[in-house]
Write a protein that holds these residues in place. Structure first.
Motif, short mmCIF file in Angstrom:
data_model
loop_
_atom_site.label_atom_id
_atom_site.label_comp_id
_atom_site.label_asym_id
_atom_site.label_seq_id
_atom_site.Cartn_x
_atom_site.Cartn_y
_atom_site.Cartn_z
N ARG A 98 -2.13 5.62 -0.61
CA ARG A 98 -3.26 4.78 -0.20
C ARG A 98 -4.58 5.43 -0.60
O ARG A 98 -5.59 5.28 0.07
N THR A 99 -4.56 6.19 -1.68
CA THR A 99 -5.76 6.89 -2.12
C THR A 99 -6.78 5.91 -2.68
O THR A 99 -6.43 4.98 -3.41
N SER A 100 -8.04 6.15 -2.36
CA SER A 100 -9.12 5.29 -2.83
C SER A 100 -10.06 6.01 -3.78
O SER A 100 -11.14 5.52 -4.08
N ARG A 101 -9.65 7.17 -4.27
CA ARG A 101 -10.58 8.10 -4.92
C ARG A 101 -11.25 7.52 -6.17
O ARG A 101 -12.44 7.74 -6.37
N SER A 102 -10.52 6.85 -7.05
CA SER A 102 -11.15 6.29 -8.24
C SER A 102 -11.94 5.05 -7.86
O SER A 102 -11.46 4.20 -7.12
N LYS A 103 -13.17 4.96 -8.37
CA LYS A 103 -14.03 3.87 -7.92
C LYS A 103 -13.86 2.58 -8.71
O LYS A 103 -14.43 1.56 -8.34
N GLY A 104 -13.06 2.61 -9.78
CA GLY A 104 -12.77 1.33 -10.40
C GLY A 104 -12.90 1.28 -11.90
O GLY A 104 -13.35 2.23 -12.55
N TRP A 142 -5.85 2.38 -4.58
CA TRP A 142 -4.58 1.89 -4.05
C TRP A 142 -4.45 0.38 -4.24
O TRP A 142 -3.36 -0.14 -4.49
N ARG A 143 -5.58 -0.33 -4.13
CA ARG A 143 -5.55 -1.78 -4.30
C ARG A 143 -5.30 -2.16 -5.76
O ARG A 143 -4.53 -3.08 -6.05
N LEU A 144 -5.94 -1.45 -6.69
CA LEU A 144 -5.69 -1.71 -8.10
C LEU A 144 -4.22 -1.45 -8.44
O LEU A 144 -3.59 -2.23 -9.16
N GLU A 145 -3.67 -0.36 -7.92
CA GLU A 145 -2.27 -0.07 -8.16
C GLU A 145 -1.37 -1.16 -7.57
O GLU A 145 -0.36 -1.55 -8.18
N GLU A 146 -1.74 -1.66 -6.40
CA GLU A 146 -0.97 -2.73 -5.78
C GLU A 146 -0.96 -3.98 -6.67
O GLU A 146 0.09 -4.63 -6.84
N ASP A 197 2.34 -5.61 -8.43
CA ASP A 197 2.71 -7.02 -8.28
C ASP A 197 2.92 -7.68 -9.64
O ASP A 197 3.84 -8.48 -9.82
N ARG A 198 2.07 -7.34 -10.60
CA ARG A 198 2.22 -7.90 -11.94
C ARG A 198 3.51 -7.40 -12.58
O ARG A 198 4.24 -8.18 -13.22
N LEU A 199 3.80 -6.13 -12.39
CA LEU A 199 5.03 -5.56 -12.93
C LEU A 199 6.26 -6.25 -12.33
O LEU A 199 7.23 -6.53 -13.04
N ALA A 200 6.18 -6.55 -11.04
CA ALA A 200 7.30 -7.24 -10.38
C ALA A 200 7.54 -8.61 -10.99
O ALA A 200 8.69 -9.08 -11.08
N GLU A 201 6.48 -9.28 -11.43
CA GLU A 201 6.63 -10.58 -12.08
C GLU A 201 7.41 -10.47 -13.38
O GLU A 201 8.02 -11.43 -13.84
#
Length: 538
Positions: free
Chosen positions: A38-44, A107-111, A115-119
């Motif tokens: 759940r790391t948020s370190r990278s800003k985007g 963590w949100r970007l990875e999520e 999800d895309r990978l699961a598709e």
């Protein structure tokens, strides 16, 4: 046996997995962590990474979960002294739809990427640690910490700065660590009434600094960065929640109790290191496993995402037998110089930022330059960049976007919508390119998407004869972006870089370049603008 085993499921590994999976490559992605972090370190993502994410089909989710960079508010002695917007006056352009990056918790970007990978029918295997690699020249035997083994045709180490894959390969990671430049970081919760969440707060004092940036998608979450507390000998202390409260109170002049929680505490030291090669046989490196640098400008995650976008299509072509393994050598040829440039520019921007913050009004905006967008990074030196080009644009450059209209329906569209997907794109500017486009489509099938671009005054535009992929460049912006005079053909690589710019009658160059990317194929009795079935007419 899987086609490609990816070690490491951060943004670099997930980007590569998504790109390979959509190309029909059997991919397996593993990560040693027991659960998704759940790391948020990278800003985007920066603008170029946003273009990559659009091509992967996740831009809507990214934009919906992120925010534009806020105004930076600088303080001295607890008082605000300046508000700065590094992007003031900038806006999206016809050739570049993203003029600034987006803030999103890692963590949100990875999520979103998972999800895309699961598709595509794949998932990350957590708690799976690689401890051994044996490359026999035809495949790689991989040993895991639990005693199990597997085989893969190729392995890619996306497992970070302390990469086990890189160490198993014995690849040097030369550079230096600056023990003086130390920062403590973490995710903190702050009383919602304590700070304005519409700005990025930056307190710079003679005895230290605290920087707080709001984390999008949270009510009271912030990225916390600060110089560390030190002991009586001047040595940095490990970060703690209480230490964060003391630093917060000292520099913000707000009550320490406003900081109600802290997590993911870490110490950051400036590391500037790079692998001397990105490929050893059937094993490759990407992202932080291949290069680390100063955080100024936020290029770490972005460089990794762009490594993967460069590598994915090449690896897929080799796995499918449509290109020889030498195509993989162009990955290092193109991306290692970009990493070297990144190390230099981030170190220079860090020096500029450290100098700026000694003066009232100076802040992190000193790290923001046009080059940090990633839009000017190309590969003109590459063996895949053929000579020639238009006015300004050259082979190897990033392929620009342009607004157009569907030539049949009249609906608005963009070049990026034509590029999106796992294919090579062949743009034909002018009716004279029709034979070359038809021959390319016949010879390469679904591997190539051809598109005839009609000019503003072209009478054929808007008719049913335009074909399945035909655009009307009503404003002439596409032709201007590519600098094409007269009738000309542009081949755009699957990673959306220009590979070839040729005259419409230069059928040999187009045919040979497509063969280099997708194997030599014979057209099904379709002319290559002067040739039939490979034999010159007349």
């Amino acid at each position: 046996m899987t086609d490609v085993l990816i070690v490491g499921a951060g943004p670099t590994g997930l980007t590569l997995a998504c790109d390979l999976a959509r190309r029909g490559i059997a991919v397996r992605i593993v990560d040693r962590s027991p659960e998704h972090p759940r790391t948020s370190r990278s800003k985007g993502p920066n603008p170029r990474s946003l273009e990559v994410l659009e091509d992967l089909g996740v831009i809507g989710a990214v934009l919906g979960s992120s925010a534009a960079p806020p105004v930076m508010r600088k303080y001295r002695d607890g008082e605000p002294v300046a508000d700065t917007d590094p992007y003031a006056g900038s806006s999206p352009a016809p050739d570049a739809p993203y003029d600034r990056g987006r803030l999103i918790a890692q963590w949100r970007l990875e999520e979103i990427l998972r999800d895309r990978l699961a598709e595509h029918g794949a998932a990350v295997e957590t708690g799976t640690e690689v401890v051994g690699l044996t490359d026999d020249g035809t495949s790689v035997a991989v040993a895991f910490a639990d005693g199990s083994r597997t085989e893969a045709r190729y392995v890619v180490g996306c497992d970070g700065a302390h990469s086990r894959v890189r160490k198993l390969l014995g690849v040097p990671f030369d550079g230096e660590t600056d023990e003086e430049q130390v920062m403590v970081c973490g995710d903190v919760e702050i009383n919602p009434g304590g700070l304005d969440r519409d700005v990025w707060h930056q307190w710079f004092d003679t005895d230290g600094a605290v920087m707080l940036c709001p984390i999008p998608g949270t009510r009271s979450g912030w990225w916390f960065q600060s110089g560390p507390e030190r002991d009586v000998g001047g040595r940095p202390l490990a970060p703690t929640e209480e230490g964060f409260r003391r630093l917060f109170a000292r520099h913000t002049r707000l009550p320490a109790a406003h900081l109600t929680g802290a997590a993911l505490l870490s110490t950051y030291r400036v590391n500037v290191r790079m692998a001397d090669r990105y490929r050893v046989g059937r094993v490759l490196l990407a992202g932080d496993a291949a290069h680390v640098h100063a955080i100024a400008g936020g290029l770490g995650m972005n460089t990794g995402i762009q490594d993967s976008f460069n590598l994915g299509w090449k690896l897929a072509q080799v796995v499918r037998g449509r290109a020889g393994s030498e195509l993989l050598d162009t990955y290092e040829e193109e991306r290692l110089p970009v990493a070297a440039w990144t190390l230099d520019i981030t170190s220079e921007r860090l020096r500029a930022t450290l100098e700026a913050i000694t003066k009232p009004g100076g802040g992190l905006d000193s790290a923001v330059t046009p080059s940090m967008s990633g839009l000017d990074r190309g590969y003109r030196w590459s063996s895949l960049a053929r000579p020639g080009g238009g006015d300004g644009l050259r082979s190897g450059d990033r392929a620009p976007d342009a607004p157009c209209h569907d030539a049949v329906t009249g609906e608005p569209t963009r070049l990026f919508q034509i590029f999106a997907g796992p294919h090579i794109t062949v743009l034909g500017f002018g009716a004279g390119t029709g034979p070359a486009l038809r021959a390319a489509a016949s010879a390469h099938g679904d591997a190539v998407r051809t598109c005839l671009v009609h000019g503003p005054g072209d009478p054929a535009a808007g008719t049913a004869d335009a074909g399945p992929h035909a655009l009307h460049d009503r404003q002439g912006l596409a032709r201007a972006a590519y600098g094409v005079r007269g009738d000309g053909v542009v081949v755009v690589r699957p990673d959306n870089h220009v590979g070839l710019i040729a005259e419409a009658d230069d059928e040999r160059s187009v045919r040979e370049y497509l063969a280099a990317l997708d194997g030599a194929r014979e057209p099904d009795r379709v002319e290559w603008a002067g040739m039939v079935d490979g034999t010159r007419k007349g």
